[in-house]
Scaffold this active site. Structure first.
Site, mmCIF file in Angstrom:
data_model
loop_
_atom_site.group_PDB
_atom_site.id
_atom_site.type_symbol
_atom_site.label_atom_id
_atom_site.label_comp_id
_atom_site.label_asym_id
_atom_site.label_seq_id
_atom_site.Cartn_x
_atom_site.Cartn_y
_atom_site.Cartn_z
ATOM 1 N N ARG A 11 11.290 -71.208 47.084
ATOM 2 C CA ARG A 11 11.126 -72.395 46.229
ATOM 3 C C ARG A 11 10.254 -73.411 46.961
ATOM 4 O O ARG A 11 10.577 -73.827 48.086
ATOM 5 C CB ARG A 11 12.467 -73.045 45.905
ATOM 6 C CG ARG A 11 12.298 -74.245 44.958
ATOM 7 C CD ARG A 11 13.621 -74.885 44.577
ATOM 8 N NE ARG A 11 14.160 -75.693 45.636
ATOM 9 C CZ ARG A 11 14.237 -77.017 45.629
ATOM 10 N NH1 ARG A 11 13.798 -77.717 44.603
ATOM 11 N NH2 ARG A 11 14.766 -77.673 46.636
ATOM 12 N N HIS B 1 8.707 -82.952 43.526
ATOM 13 C CA HIS B 1 9.621 -83.211 44.645
ATOM 14 C C HIS B 1 9.168 -84.510 45.311
ATOM 15 O O HIS B 1 8.805 -84.542 46.472
ATOM 16 C CB HIS B 1 9.624 -82.032 45.623
ATOM 17 C CG HIS B 1 10.837 -81.950 46.512
ATOM 18 N ND1 HIS B 1 11.653 -80.836 46.583
ATOM 19 C CD2 HIS B 1 11.376 -82.840 47.371
ATOM 20 C CE1 HIS B 1 12.621 -81.046 47.460
ATOM 21 N NE2 HIS B 1 12.481 -82.255 47.959
ATOM 22 N N ASN C 71 21.706 -78.487 44.476
ATOM 23 C CA ASN C 71 21.552 -78.801 45.900
ATOM 24 C C ASN C 71 22.845 -79.428 46.374
ATOM 25 O O ASN C 71 23.401 -80.303 45.695
ATOM 26 C CB ASN C 71 20.406 -79.800 46.133
ATOM 27 C CG ASN C 71 19.043 -79.205 45.834
ATOM 28 O OD1 ASN C 71 18.913 -78.027 45.515
ATOM 29 N ND2 ASN C 71 18.014 -80.033 45.952
HETATM 30 C C1 FCB Z 1 17.504 -83.103 49.913
HETATM 31 C C2 FCB Z 1 16.022 -83.059 49.589
HETATM 32 C C3 FCB Z 1 15.196 -82.293 50.573
HETATM 33 C C4 FCB Z 1 15.661 -82.484 51.996
HETATM 34 C C5 FCB Z 1 17.136 -82.277 52.109
HETATM 35 C C6 FCB Z 1 17.681 -82.395 53.532
HETATM 36 O O1 FCB Z 1 18.079 -84.240 49.363
HETATM 37 O O2 FCB Z 1 15.822 -82.491 48.322
HETATM 38 O O3 FCB Z 1 13.853 -82.652 50.380
HETATM 39 O O4 FCB Z 1 15.273 -83.721 52.444
HETATM 40 O O5 FCB Z 1 17.807 -83.184 51.288
#
Ligand code: FCB
Length: 462
Positions: A93, A137, A306
């Site tokens: 990804r 992102h 996430n």
């Molecule tokens: C998430 C982000 C990623 C990275 C991780 C540690 O919140 O999506 O870009 O910074 O944390």
């Protein structure tokens, strides 16, 4: 028929306990993002992003670090694909930098920027690794910020056009798309807590940005569906329990509930259930037009999740949002960068999201931050990260055993990289990056992850 919850031992990994079997087509991957790894911010016609300018404001980023060079992935992508091949990951990804392909955010496309992602995608496919492309992102083109960015409702159309460009260019080779990465983080940190660009504390702006991002999600899904055959679309949300800090008074519990609404529900609920969380509905209303909820709610194919660790809030009557972000209690287990380690929270989150939204879940980020260095032999023995990953993957197996529909897991991250406000001081990679030389050194965790993926594949052959 395969029994997905069958118990078996995984001796190759030296794991003494039993573990639950995952679906045979379970996707093992790694994640990165454009601004955090690409560097080459001035190369081949890329336009500036909001992060370029933000990093140059004194005091915003630890050590004054910037993403100007980062991991120089823009030039070293072939080496990075070779590293992934050695890891045996099924999927990668990554995100496209909007200002690399549309330097002004809209209008003329930058052919050289588009060609970079052609090379990356073709290289991945040749290596047998499936590309998972995330459209956003966090690196918004500065030119769009100058016109109001997420506060200007026109951004919904700009984002839709950008999604169309990407879908038409890569949709013949890519079918997995995410519209956004962690919309609640970049809106709350950008407009509520001033930790990310544009770096303001303005609740009204926050609610407006939330709504426009949700509308852009709907426009993005429509563009991808229209132009990509066999598309498989999701959005990536951060979901972690929001807990009251300290004495757990009723006011702290309410503060944690409010943070939960912003952090965990402000995006999945409108996108998947067609309504804003009760706590936010009135606040978003002034920014809505008739029919908006129908524009936001779209059928998607999966939920990108996430997860790192629980978050905490406490009451703060002076705080513009009605709560203050708080630290975890001092007696909890933590990673070397101080984030709480709680694999049960991960298990419960997976079960909760699976039950609530009834979509297949791909864990699109999970991992541990540290600040390690190579030892005298030149190796990076990151046993703490290996333990973290083992424990969290066991939490995932427990969630699957309890019925959660989890179909994949991506480690954050392939490489050490630019960790936003923490700059290069927090390392999340399976692969160590020696920034001055740009040398890559697979850490112990990389070797462990490769063994895990291999062991899983062998079990499927049994
Ligand atoms: C998430 C982000 C990623 C990275 C991780 C540690 O919140 O999506 O870009 O910074 O944390």
């Amino acid at each position: 028929m395969e029994d997905r919850n069958q118990e078996h031992v995984a001796p190759v990994l030296g794991i003494a306990t039993t573990s639950h079997k995952l679906p045979s087509d379970f996707v093992w991957g790694v994640s990165t993002s454009s601004y955090q790894i690409e560097g080459a911010t001035g190369a081949d016609g890329r336009g500036p992003s909001i992060w370029d300018g933000y990093c140059k404001v004194p005091g915003r980023i630890a050590n004054g670090d910037t993403g100007d060079v980062a991991c120089d992935h823009y030039h070293r992508y072939a080496e990075d694909i070779a590293l992934m091949r050695r890891l045996r990951v099924h999927a990668y990804r990554f995100s496209v930098a909007w200002p690399r392909v549309l330097p002004k955010g809209r209008g003329d496309a930058n052919e050289a920027g588009l060609a970079f992602y052609d090379r990356l995608i073709d290289g991945l496919l040749a290596a047998g690794i499936e590309p998972w492309l995330c459209l956003y992102h966090w690196d918004l083109p500065q030119a769009l910020q100058d016109e109001g960015g997420w506060l200007n409702r026109d951004i919904v159309g700009w984002y839709g056009d950008y999604a169309t460009l990407i879908a038409r260019r890569y949709g013949d080779r890519v079918r997995r798309f995410a519209t956004f990465n962690e919309p609640s983080v970049f809106t709350l940190f950008g407009y509520g807590l001033a930790w990310h660009p544009p770096g303001v504390v303005d609740p009204k702006a926050l609610h407006r940005a939330i709504h426009h991002v949700n509308l852009a999600h709907g426009a993005g899904v429509d563009a991808l569906r229209a132009h990509v055959l066999r598309s498989s679309i999701g959005a990536v949300h951060n979901v972690q329990p929001s807990r009251p800090a300290g004495a757990r008074t009723a006011a702290d519990v309410a503060a944690a509930g409010l943070l939960d609404a912003y952090w965990n529900r402000a995006f999945p609920e409108p996108q998947l259930l067609g309504r804003y969380p009760e706590e936010l509905a009135k606040l978003v209303e002034p920014h809505m037009q008739p029919g908006d909820l129908d524009r936001i709610r779209r059928p998607v194919d999966w939920f990108g999740l996430n997860h790192y660790s629980p978050i905490y809030a406490r009451e703060d009557t002076q705080a513009p949002l009605g709560f203050a972000w708080a630290d975890a209690p001092t007696d909890v287990r933590r990673s070397p960068i101080g984030w709480q380690i709680d694999p049960k929270a991960f298990r419960d989150t997976l079960i909760g999201v699976s039950n609530r939204y009834r979509l297949p879940i791909y864990v699109t980020e999970n991992g541990a931050g540290a600040n390690e260095a190579p030892d005298a032999a030149g190796e990076v023995m990151d046993q703490e990260r290996v333990n973290y990953l083992k424990n969290y993957i066991s939490g995932l197996r427990d969630a699957v055993a309890a019925g959660a529909d989890v179909r994949g897991y991506f480690v954050w991250s392939l490489l050490d990289n630019f960790e936003w406000g923490a700059g290069y001081a927090s390392r999340f990679g399976l692969v160590y990056v020696d920034y001055p030389s740009q040398r890559r050194i697979p850490k112990e965790s990389a070797h462990w992850y490769a063994r895990l993926i291999r062991a899983e594949a062998m079990q499927d052959l049994e």
